[in-house]
Design an enzyme around this catalytic site. Structure first.
Site, mmCIF file in Angstrom:
data_model
loop_
_atom_site.group_PDB
_atom_site.id
_atom_site.type_symbol
_atom_site.label_atom_id
_atom_site.label_comp_id
_atom_site.label_asym_id
_atom_site.label_seq_id
_atom_site.Cartn_x
_atom_site.Cartn_y
_atom_site.Cartn_z
ATOM 1 N N HIS A 1 0.817 -1.212 0.000
ATOM 2 C CA HIS A 1 0.000 0.000 0.000
ATOM 3 C C HIS A 1 0.856 1.269 0.000
ATOM 4 C CE1 HIS A 1 -2.652 2.954 2.326
ATOM 5 N NE2 HIS A 1 -3.233 2.798 1.162
ATOM 6 N N HIS B 1 0.398 11.021 -1.736
ATOM 7 C CA HIS B 1 -0.847 10.833 -0.989
ATOM 8 C C HIS B 1 -1.195 12.074 -0.184
ATOM 9 C CE1 HIS B 1 -3.794 9.425 1.897
ATOM 10 N NE2 HIS B 1 -3.958 8.333 1.181
#
Length: 273
Positions: free
Chosen positions: A5, A41
């Site tokens: 991830h 992110h």
């Protein structure tokens, strides 16, 4: 698929694959003109992770190409699937198609090397908003116009907003997609989520007339959650700790039931028990 991830810096590709991942997920942020800009992110992100690692998108693609091109000194033969988590929330709905076009051109040039011995990994375009389904057509039309329809064999799709399964099916219909569908279900590792919808997605996958080919669950960092996901019959688990998932897969209950996918396995064909 054992999916690492938030792999947003080039050096993290090796880090996650060396811990056991055969797949990675990478965030893609866009500028105001719908150009893919950074693998980034930002805050907030999963608990226990640094949210701020980034590369220029095109640089990341080149690093990824090295890691997935046989014969390259950086080649990682286990890395076979890459999920691009497309952060299209910063775009207006009417920019979705443009984002798809630009994404296709970037991938074609920097990842697929214009169709000339580029990276070999399968790619999943993961879109957070059902209203952004035109991104898919923008992407597929552009690859065809650029003379590389064969590369669409390497591309799959995911809507990651945890929407009702029926609504997702409608969005794919509008996008003209039949096949190559991964369905994600999940929540940040800071919170708990029950397995209700992931079971629904698995049921759709196994029904024979559903739209889903594969199901993955995110973000799974604990052994108990990993067991729940494997028991539910998912095809992929996304994690911050690939070594934890690999450990569980080696437990007596699972080691004869599940294995890591290899390049020879199709990511688009539903696995029949």
């Amino acid at each position: 698929a054992l999916m690492g991830h938030m792999v947003n810096a080039i050096y993290q590709i090796d880090e996650f694959v060396n811990l056991g991942a055969n797949s990675i997920e990478t965030d893609v942020s866009f500028d105001d003109n719908a150009n893919p800009e950074y693998t980034y992110h930002g805050i907030p992100c999963d608990c226990g992770r640094s949210c701020l690692k980034w590369e220029n998108y095109n640089d990341f693609l080149k690093g990824l190409r090295s890691a997935t091109t046989p014969g390259n000194s950086k080649y990682q033969s286990k890395l076979i699937l890459v999920v691009f988590d497309l952060k299209t929330g910063s775009l207006y709905d009417n920019q979705a198609s443009e984002a798809g076009k630009k994404l296709a051109k970037n991938l074609l040039k920097h990842y697929w090397n214009n169709g000339n011995n580029g990276g070999r990994a399968y790619i999943v375009l993961s879109i957070p908003d059902l209203n952004h389904y035109p991104l898919i057509k923008g992407f597929t039309d552009t690859l065809k116009q650029e003379g590389h329809p064969e590369l669409l064999e390497k591309v799959g799709y995911d809507f990651s907003g945890n929407d009702a399964v029926g609504d997702v099916a409608k969005a794919y219909k509008k996008a003209g997609v039949s096949g190559h569908v991964w369905q994600s279900d999940g929540i940040t590792n800071c919170l708990l989520r029950g397995p209700t919808r992931v079971k629904e997605a698995v049921a759709n996958r196994d029904s024979g007339n559903g739209y889903i080919n594969k199901v993955y669950y995110w973000t799974v960092d604990k052994r108990a959650t990993t067991r729940d996901a494997l028991d539910a019959g998912v095809d992929g688990v996304m994690t911050n700790y690939p070594d934890v998932i690999a450990d569980v897969m080696n437990e007596a209950a699972y080691k004869n039931k599940v294995r890591l996918a290899t390049y020879e396995d199709s990511p688009w064909v539903t696995f029949k028990k």
